[in-house]
Design a protein around this motif. Structure first.
Motif, PDB file in Angstrom:
ATOM      1  N   LEU A 208       0.790  -1.078  -0.073  1.00  0.00           N
ATOM      2  CA  LEU A 208       0.029  -0.012   0.053  1.00  0.00           C
ATOM      3  C   LEU A 208       0.655   1.373  -0.091  1.00  0.00           C
ATOM      4  O   LEU A 208       0.399   2.482   0.440  1.00  0.00           O
ATOM      5  CB  LEU A 208      -0.867  -0.078   1.300  1.00  0.00           C
ATOM      6  CG  LEU A 208      -2.110  -0.998   1.236  1.00  0.00           C
ATOM      7  CD1 LEU A 208      -2.934  -0.926   2.361  1.00  0.00           C
ATOM      8  CD2 LEU A 208      -3.164  -0.885  -0.016  1.00  0.00           C
TER       9      LEU A 208
ATOM     10  N   ALA B  93      -8.019  -1.690  -4.061  1.00  0.00           N
ATOM     11  CA  ALA B  93      -7.083  -0.425  -3.385  1.00  0.00           C
ATOM     12  C   ALA B  93      -7.637   0.746  -3.888  1.00  0.00           C
ATOM     13  O   ALA B  93      -7.940   0.842  -5.157  1.00  0.00           O
ATOM     14  CB  ALA B  93      -5.662  -0.765  -3.408  1.00  0.00           C
ATOM     15  N   TYR B  94      -7.635   1.774  -3.095  1.00  0.00           N
ATOM     16  CA  TYR B  94      -7.888   3.082  -3.630  1.00  0.00           C
ATOM     17  C   TYR B  94      -7.144   4.190  -2.893  1.00  0.00           C
ATOM     18  O   TYR B  94      -6.775   3.769  -1.722  1.00  0.00           O
ATOM     19  CB  TYR B  94      -9.566   3.343  -3.589  1.00  0.00           C
ATOM     20  CG  TYR B  94     -10.056   3.454  -2.255  1.00  0.00           C
ATOM     21  CD1 TYR B  94     -10.226   4.700  -1.543  1.00  0.00           C
ATOM     22  CD2 TYR B  94     -10.535   2.229  -1.511  1.00  0.00           C
ATOM     23  CE1 TYR B  94     -10.707   4.743  -0.354  1.00  0.00           C
ATOM     24  CE2 TYR B  94     -10.777   2.419  -0.257  1.00  0.00           C
ATOM     25  CZ  TYR B  94     -11.078   3.672   0.433  1.00  0.00           C
ATOM     26  OH  TYR B  94     -11.509   3.665   1.709  1.00  0.00           O
ATOM     27  N   PHE B  95      -7.029   5.232  -3.481  1.00  0.00           N
ATOM     28  CA  PHE B  95      -6.423   6.415  -2.779  1.00  0.00           C
ATOM     29  C   PHE B  95      -7.277   7.587  -2.464  1.00  0.00           C
ATOM     30  O   PHE B  95      -8.132   8.109  -3.094  1.00  0.00           O
ATOM     31  CB  PHE B  95      -5.354   7.130  -3.996  1.00  0.00           C
ATOM     32  CG  PHE B  95      -4.355   8.335  -3.235  1.00  0.00           C
ATOM     33  CD1 PHE B  95      -3.408   7.759  -2.309  1.00  0.00           C
ATOM     34  CD2 PHE B  95      -4.359   9.569  -3.696  1.00  0.00           C
ATOM     35  CE1 PHE B  95      -2.571   8.869  -1.794  1.00  0.00           C
ATOM     36  CE2 PHE B  95      -3.813  10.460  -3.164  1.00  0.00           C
ATOM     37  CZ  PHE B  95      -2.792  10.174  -2.263  1.00  0.00           C
ATOM     38  N   ASP B  96      -7.318   7.962  -1.035  1.00  0.00           N
ATOM     39  CA  ASP B  96      -8.270   8.665  -0.354  1.00  0.00           C
ATOM     40  C   ASP B  96      -7.864  10.272  -0.543  1.00  0.00           C
ATOM     41  O   ASP B  96      -8.672  11.039   0.048  1.00  0.00           O
ATOM     42  CB  ASP B  96      -8.925   8.172   0.679  1.00  0.00           C
ATOM     43  CG  ASP B  96      -7.588   8.603   1.782  1.00  0.00           C
ATOM     44  OD1 ASP B  96      -6.591   8.949   1.651  1.00  0.00           O
ATOM     45  OD2 ASP B  96      -7.921   8.120   2.997  1.00  0.00           O
TER      46      ASP B  96
ATOM     47  N   GLU C  85      -4.776  11.150   0.738  1.00  0.00           N
ATOM     48  CA  GLU C  85      -3.883  11.035   1.434  1.00  0.00           C
ATOM     49  C   GLU C  85      -3.075   9.843   1.674  1.00  0.00           C
ATOM     50  O   GLU C  85      -1.878   9.990   1.633  1.00  0.00           O
ATOM     51  CB  GLU C  85      -4.049  11.679   2.791  1.00  0.00           C
ATOM     52  CG  GLU C  85      -4.815  12.911   2.973  1.00  0.00           C
ATOM     53  CD  GLU C  85      -5.142  13.628   4.308  1.00  0.00           C
ATOM     54  OE1 GLU C  85      -4.744  12.773   5.386  1.00  0.00           O
ATOM     55  OE2 GLU C  85      -5.739  14.411   4.541  1.00  0.00           O
ATOM     56  N   GLN C  86      -3.781   8.703   1.835  1.00  0.00           N
ATOM     57  CA  GLN C  86      -3.217   7.405   1.642  1.00  0.00           C
ATOM     58  C   GLN C  86      -3.821   6.232   0.909  1.00  0.00           C
ATOM     59  O   GLN C  86      -5.034   6.701   0.632  1.00  0.00           O
ATOM     60  CB  GLN C  86      -2.784   6.950   3.113  1.00  0.00           C
ATOM     61  CG  GLN C  86      -4.044   6.984   3.970  1.00  0.00           C
ATOM     62  CD  GLN C  86      -3.752   6.612   5.258  1.00  0.00           C
ATOM     63  OE1 GLN C  86      -2.484   6.356   5.901  1.00  0.00           O
ATOM     64  NE2 GLN C  86      -4.713   6.516   6.230  1.00  0.00           N
ATOM     65  N   PHE C  87      -3.094   5.218   0.509  1.00  0.00           N
ATOM     66  CA  PHE C  87      -3.783   4.239  -0.233  1.00  0.00           C
ATOM     67  C   PHE C  87      -4.667   3.411   1.251  1.00  0.00           C
ATOM     68  O   PHE C  87      -4.414   3.307   2.449  1.00  0.00           O
ATOM     69  CB  PHE C  87      -3.040   3.314  -0.724  1.00  0.00           C
ATOM     70  CG  PHE C  87      -2.467   3.818  -1.887  1.00  0.00           C
ATOM     71  CD1 PHE C  87      -2.975   3.745  -2.981  1.00  0.00           C
ATOM     72  CD2 PHE C  87      -1.142   4.128  -1.925  1.00  0.00           C
ATOM     73  CE1 PHE C  87      -2.568   4.170  -4.081  1.00  0.00           C
ATOM     74  CE2 PHE C  87      -0.608   4.735  -2.902  1.00  0.00           C
ATOM     75  CZ  PHE C  87      -1.109   4.621  -4.171  1.00  0.00           C
ATOM     76  N   ARG C  88      -5.884   2.979   0.574  1.00  0.00           N
ATOM     77  CA  ARG C  88      -6.796   2.105   1.343  1.00  0.00           C
ATOM     78  C   ARG C  88      -7.072   0.842   0.906  1.00  0.00           C
ATOM     79  O   ARG C  88      -6.978   1.047  -0.493  1.00  0.00           O
ATOM     80  CB  ARG C  88      -8.224   2.766   1.706  1.00  0.00           C
ATOM     81  CG  ARG C  88      -7.968   3.979   2.275  1.00  0.00           C
ATOM     82  CD  ARG C  88      -7.754   4.080   3.857  1.00  0.00           C
ATOM     83  NE  ARG C  88      -7.817   5.486   4.360  1.00  0.00           N
ATOM     84  CZ  ARG C  88      -7.650   5.667   5.827  1.00  0.00           C
ATOM     85  NH1 ARG C  88      -7.329   4.748   6.438  1.00  0.00           N
ATOM     86  NH2 ARG C  88      -7.510   7.046   5.833  1.00  0.00           N
ATOM     87  N   ALA C  89      -7.378  -0.362   1.507  1.00  0.00           N
ATOM     88  CA  ALA C  89      -7.634  -1.576   0.816  1.00  0.00           C
ATOM     89  C   ALA C  89      -9.079  -2.027   1.264  1.00  0.00           C
ATOM     90  O   ALA C  89      -9.434  -1.638   2.338  1.00  0.00           O
ATOM     91  CB  ALA C  89      -6.716  -2.519   0.905  1.00  0.00           C
TER      92      ALA C  89
END
Length: 67
Positions: free
Chosen positions: A11, A58-61, A63-67
């Protein structure tokens, strides 16, 4: 594309934008892929290093990647 993201961990990715310069990239081998990640304007190069594939969903919010 004028931006490129490279996965350096499950991530973690490093991105670079070249302004008005266009960049071309190709896959290095069968383990390397381009992954479209929601929230990013350019694809992520995934699988260059061992265990650096972007996880499914996975996606980018912003600020950071999330799964």
């Amino acid at each position: 594309m004028n931006g490129l993201n490279v996965a350096l961990g499950p991530l973690n990715a490093v991105g670079h934008r070249w302004g008005d310069t266009r960049v071309a990239a190709r896959l290095l081998d069968r383990y390397t892929t381009f992954v479209d990640v929601p929230g990013l304007t350019s694809p992520v190069v995934s699988g260059i290093l061992p265990n650096t594939r972007m996880p499914p969903g996975a996606y980018f919010d912003g600020e950071q990647f999330r799964a």
